[in-house]
Scaffold this active site. Structure first.
Site, PDB file in Angstrom:
ATOM      1  N   ASP A  20      13.083 -38.121  32.343  1.00 12.62           N
ATOM      2  CA  ASP A  20      11.717 -38.362  32.830  1.00 12.62           C
ATOM      3  C   ASP A  20      11.312 -37.330  33.880  1.00 12.62           C
ATOM      4  OD1 ASP A  20       9.309 -39.679  33.048  1.00 12.62           O
ATOM      5  OD2 ASP A  20      10.039 -41.118  34.526  1.00 12.62           O
ATOM      6  N   ASN A  22       8.848 -34.623  33.235  1.00 12.34           N
ATOM      7  CA  ASN A  22       8.316 -33.337  32.753  1.00 12.34           C
ATOM      8  C   ASN A  22       6.868 -33.120  33.190  1.00 12.34           C
ATOM      9  OD1 ASN A  22      10.684 -33.065  31.357  1.00 12.34           O
ATOM     10  ND2 ASN A  22       9.849 -33.621  29.365  1.00 12.34           N
ATOM     11  N   ARG A  24       5.168 -34.479  35.723  1.00 15.73           N
ATOM     12  CA  ARG A  24       5.011 -34.261  37.179  1.00 15.73           C
ATOM     13  C   ARG A  24       5.534 -32.893  37.586  1.00 15.73           C
ATOM     14  NH1 ARG A  24       8.128 -39.214  38.714  1.00 15.73           N
ATOM     15  NH2 ARG A  24       8.453 -39.244  36.458  1.00 15.73           N
ATOM     16  N   HIS A  37       7.186 -30.167  29.283  1.00 17.55           N
ATOM     17  CA  HIS A  37       8.020 -30.589  28.147  1.00 17.55           C
ATOM     18  C   HIS A  37       8.852 -29.415  27.622  1.00 17.55           C
ATOM     19  CE1 HIS A  37       6.262 -34.478  28.234  1.00 17.55           C
ATOM     20  NE2 HIS A  37       5.061 -34.085  27.863  1.00 17.55           N
ATOM     21  N   ARG A  71      -0.080 -41.900  24.450  1.00 20.19           N
ATOM     22  CA  ARG A  71      -0.469 -40.751  25.282  1.00 20.19           C
ATOM     23  C   ARG A  71      -1.681 -40.048  24.662  1.00 20.19           C
ATOM     24  NH1 ARG A  71       4.564 -38.093  28.394  1.00 20.19           N
ATOM     25  NH2 ARG A  71       5.318 -40.074  29.157  1.00 20.19           N
ATOM     26  N   LEU A 131      30.861 -33.663  19.324  1.00 19.05           N
ATOM     27  CA  LEU A 131      29.930 -34.467  20.135  1.00 19.05           C
ATOM     28  C   LEU A 131      28.972 -35.179  19.192  1.00 19.05           C
ATOM     29  CD1 LEU A 131      28.428 -35.177  22.878  1.00 19.05           C
ATOM     30  CD2 LEU A 131      27.101 -33.084  22.508  1.00 19.05           C
ATOM     31  N   ARG A 183      18.802 -41.728  34.729  1.00 14.20           N
ATOM     32  CA  ARG A 183      17.348 -41.593  34.606  1.00 14.20           C
ATOM     33  C   ARG A 183      16.882 -40.624  35.675  1.00 14.20           C
ATOM     34  NH1 ARG A 183      12.412 -45.319  32.998  1.00 14.20           N
ATOM     35  NH2 ARG A 183      10.827 -43.751  33.328  1.00 14.20           N
TER      36      ARG A 183
HETATM   37  C1  FPP Z   1       9.186 -37.632  29.928  1.00 16.37           C
HETATM   38  O1  FPP Z   1       8.396 -36.862  30.770  1.00 16.37           O
HETATM   39  C2  FPP Z   1       9.681 -36.983  28.753  1.00 16.37           C
HETATM   40  C3  FPP Z   1       9.301 -37.213  27.451  1.00 16.37           C
HETATM   41  C4  FPP Z   1       8.161 -38.019  27.026  1.00 16.37           C
HETATM   42  C5  FPP Z   1      10.120 -36.659  26.391  1.00 16.37           C
HETATM   43  C6  FPP Z   1       9.821 -35.214  26.112  1.00 16.37           C
HETATM   44  C7  FPP Z   1      10.922 -34.523  25.476  1.00 16.37           C
HETATM   45  C8  FPP Z   1      11.909 -33.772  26.063  1.00 16.37           C
HETATM   46  C9  FPP Z   1      12.188 -33.572  27.453  1.00 16.37           C
HETATM   47  C10 FPP Z   1      12.875 -33.000  25.346  1.00 16.37           C
HETATM   48  C11 FPP Z   1      13.614 -33.660  24.270  1.00 16.37           C
HETATM   49  C12 FPP Z   1      13.766 -32.685  23.233  1.00 16.37           C
HETATM   50  C13 FPP Z   1      14.339 -32.806  22.052  1.00 16.37           C
HETATM   51  C14 FPP Z   1      14.154 -31.753  21.045  1.00 16.37           C
HETATM   52  C15 FPP Z   1      15.168 -33.926  21.674  1.00 16.37           C
HETATM   53  P1  FPP Z   1       6.978 -37.461  31.185  1.00 16.37           P
HETATM   54  O2  FPP Z   1       5.932 -36.759  30.379  1.00 16.37           O
HETATM   55  O3  FPP Z   1       6.982 -38.943  31.047  1.00 16.37           O
HETATM   56  O4  FPP Z   1       6.903 -37.032  32.703  1.00 16.37           O
HETATM   57  P2  FPP Z   1       6.027 -37.744  33.850  1.00 16.37           P
HETATM   58  O5  FPP Z   1       6.617 -39.103  34.062  1.00 16.37           O
HETATM   59  O6  FPP Z   1       6.240 -36.837  35.013  1.00 16.37           O
HETATM   60  O7  FPP Z   1       4.605 -37.764  33.366  1.00 16.37           O
END
Ligand code: FPP
Length: 243
Positions: A20, A22, A24, A37, A71, A131, A183
């Site tokens: 979690d 990305n 922010r 992301h 979203r 893995l 987390r």
């Molecule tokens: C949360 O950040 C993250 C996600 C919704 C998932 C996005 C995917 C990845 C990080 C990579 C995974 C990749 C693969 C190929 C498996 P958020 O947008 O909820 O952040 P925020 O809470 O700050 O808004």
């Protein structure tokens, strides 16, 4: 398999992660959310390398929840594009690194190109065994349980069911329960991830936003895990007496 394997000075056998923060991270940098992301995918790639390096046997990651469809349409579209690109970019190396990739959740709703890539990657890596990487896509813990219950009702085979029998209807069938959940991003909740499987999982919350999660954060989480005594309902003396 037994989650005990990960206790007392061992690294977790099965690590699970809610990645979690990305959005922010991007906001702090005043750049589009999609860049968060994109950098999140690099952090995911590093976490996979970490598991390979440290001989962690199973990694389960929450890539897209059943609720993430709510979203903004544009963010969902961009995320789907990133997933496609990530598979193109990383599939070969993951296979070379002997990673078995399993997708959990309902992938039937994704558009054909992504669905095809998911199926191909699953098939390509199915015999790998260094893995196991479980990628939760369009996944919800409540949905997983309800789908299992509906299957059982439809089969009309069981009048009563044991935990061991129920396990077989779940997405993480036959795989040890997570020993440690990390987390990132400062929130302290499960957000519908692996609800059934996390019953006795140790939980590590980090305030670091996912794109900034590096080996240091992962080692800190593992160090926290090593301090935990896993009692599974017993008392401390019973655990130390067995060691
Ligand atoms: C949360 O950040 C993250 C996600 C919704 C998932 C996005 C995917 C990845 C990080 C990579 C995974 C990749 C693969 C190929 C498996 P958020 O947008 O909820 O952040 P925020 O809470 O700050 O808004």
């Amino acid at each position: 398999m037994n989650a005990d394997k990960g206790s007392d000075n061992h690294l977790p056998h099965h690590l699970s992660i809610i990645m979690d923060g990305n959005g922010r991270w991007a906001k702090q940098k005043k750049i589009p959310r999609v860049m968060g992301h994109k950098n999140g995918i690099d952090a995911t790639s590093n976490a996979i390398e970490f598991c390979l390096k440290e001989n962690i046997a199973v990694l389960s990651i929450y890539a897209f929840s059943s609720e993430n469809w709510q979203r903004p349409k544009n963010e969902v579209r961009l995320l789907m594009g990133l997933f496609l690109d990530a598979i193109d970019k990383h599939a070969k190396q993951l296979h070379i690194n002997n990673v078995k990739i399993i997708f959990i959740g309902d992938i039937s709703v994704f558009q054909d190109p992504l669905k095809e890539k998911i199926k191909k990657l699953t098939k390509l890596t199915k015999n790998n065994d260094k893995l196991i990487l479980n990628i939760a896509m369009n996944y919800g813990g409540q949905q997983e349980i309800i789908i299992a219950v509906n299957k059982i009702l439809q089969e009309n085979k069981h009048k009563k069911i044991t935990i061991e029998q129920f396990d077989k209807y779940l997405d993480l069938d036959q795989i040890a329960k997570p020993d440690l959940l990390i987390r990132s991003g400062g929130e302290r909740r499960l957000s519908n991830f692996l609800l059934y499987h996390l019953a006795y999982t140790e939980i590590y919350f980090s305030d670091i936003l996912w794109p900034d999660v590096d080996d240091k954060v992962l080692y800190d989480a593992c160090d926290f895990y090593k301090t935990r005594q896993r009692r599974y309902g017993k008392i401390a003396q019973q655990i130390t007496a067995n060691n």
